[in-house]
Design a protein around this motif. Structure first.
Motif, PDB file in Angstrom:
ATOM      1  N   SER A  52      -6.730 -33.257 -18.690  1.00 27.94           N
ATOM      2  CA  SER A  52      -7.712 -34.221 -18.200  1.00 27.94           C
ATOM      3  C   SER A  52      -7.239 -35.640 -18.499  1.00 27.94           C
ATOM      4  O   SER A  52      -6.531 -35.880 -19.474  1.00 27.94           O
ATOM      5  N   ASP A  53      -7.649 -36.556 -17.676  1.00 24.58           N
ATOM      6  CA  ASP A  53      -7.430 -37.987 -17.911  1.00 24.58           C
ATOM      7  C   ASP A  53      -5.968 -38.410 -17.995  1.00 24.58           C
ATOM      8  O   ASP A  53      -5.637 -39.329 -18.736  1.00 24.58           O
TER       9      ASP A  53
ATOM     10  N   MET B  16      -2.325 -39.018 -15.438  1.00 27.28           N
ATOM     11  CA  MET B  16      -1.720 -38.992 -14.115  1.00 27.28           C
ATOM     12  C   MET B  16      -0.230 -38.765 -14.320  1.00 27.28           C
ATOM     13  O   MET B  16       0.503 -39.672 -14.683  1.00 27.28           O
TER      14      MET B  16
ATOM     15  N   GLN C 187       1.579 -32.058  -9.637  1.00 21.08           N
ATOM     16  CA  GLN C 187       0.260 -32.266 -10.225  1.00 21.08           C
ATOM     17  C   GLN C 187      -0.763 -32.255  -9.101  1.00 21.08           C
ATOM     18  O   GLN C 187      -0.543 -32.834  -8.029  1.00 21.08           O
ATOM     19  N   LYS C 188      -1.864 -31.553  -9.339  1.00 25.42           N
ATOM     20  CA  LYS C 188      -2.981 -31.534  -8.411  1.00 25.42           C
ATOM     21  C   LYS C 188      -4.247 -31.628  -9.245  1.00 25.42           C
ATOM     22  O   LYS C 188      -4.621 -30.663  -9.924  1.00 25.42           O
ATOM     23  N   GLY C 189      -4.884 -32.783  -9.235  1.00 16.74           N
ATOM     24  CA  GLY C 189      -6.046 -33.001 -10.094  1.00 16.74           C
ATOM     25  C   GLY C 189      -5.623 -32.916 -11.543  1.00 16.74           C
ATOM     26  O   GLY C 189      -4.662 -33.557 -11.957  1.00 16.74           O
ATOM     27  N   GLU C 190      -6.339 -32.081 -12.312  1.00 18.34           N
ATOM     28  CA  GLU C 190      -5.992 -31.946 -13.726  1.00 18.34           C
ATOM     29  C   GLU C 190      -4.961 -30.845 -13.989  1.00 18.34           C
ATOM     30  O   GLU C 190      -4.584 -30.604 -15.122  1.00 18.34           O
TER      31      GLU C 190
END
Length: 111
Positions: A45-46, A48, A72-75
């Protein structure tokens, strides 16, 4: 073009382990969702992460693993190891998720 599933190397085992790591030099706590000889799927989470970012991941009882972000896709973050893990190590770590007692030793594959 082939899909991510088609490009996966090796069988994945569920792990669901919370771990500390560094992604692009930044400390972050992640959950390792699954693991294979070639890499792992992390839930972070949080952050990039960018394709190519260096990842240093420490799994208790195993040497630190170094690799890089491949997607990466979302978290969700796909992480590929610089040096593949032995299949016995992947099997050993897979015991953690299912609450099965880990064996004292892990048998080597026949030569």
């Amino acid at each position: 073009m082939d899909s991510i599933v088609e490009r996966r190397k090796g069988i994945r085992v569920a792990t669901e382990q919370d771990l500390h790591c560094f992604i692009a030099g930044k400390p972050v706590t992640v959950r390792m969702a699954n693991l294979s000889t070639a890499g792992a799927q992390l839930i972070a989470s949080d952050i990039m992460a960018r394709t190519g970012d260096i990842v240093l991941l420490k799994i208790e009882g195993v040497t630190s693993l170094v690799g890089h972000v491949i997607w990466q896709k979302g978290e969700l973050v796909g992480f590929e190891f610089n040096t593949p893990l032995h299949p016995a190590v992947v099997s050993y770590l897979g015991f953690e998720k299912h609450g099965v007692e880990k064996p004292d030793t892990v048998a080597e594959e026949p030569a």
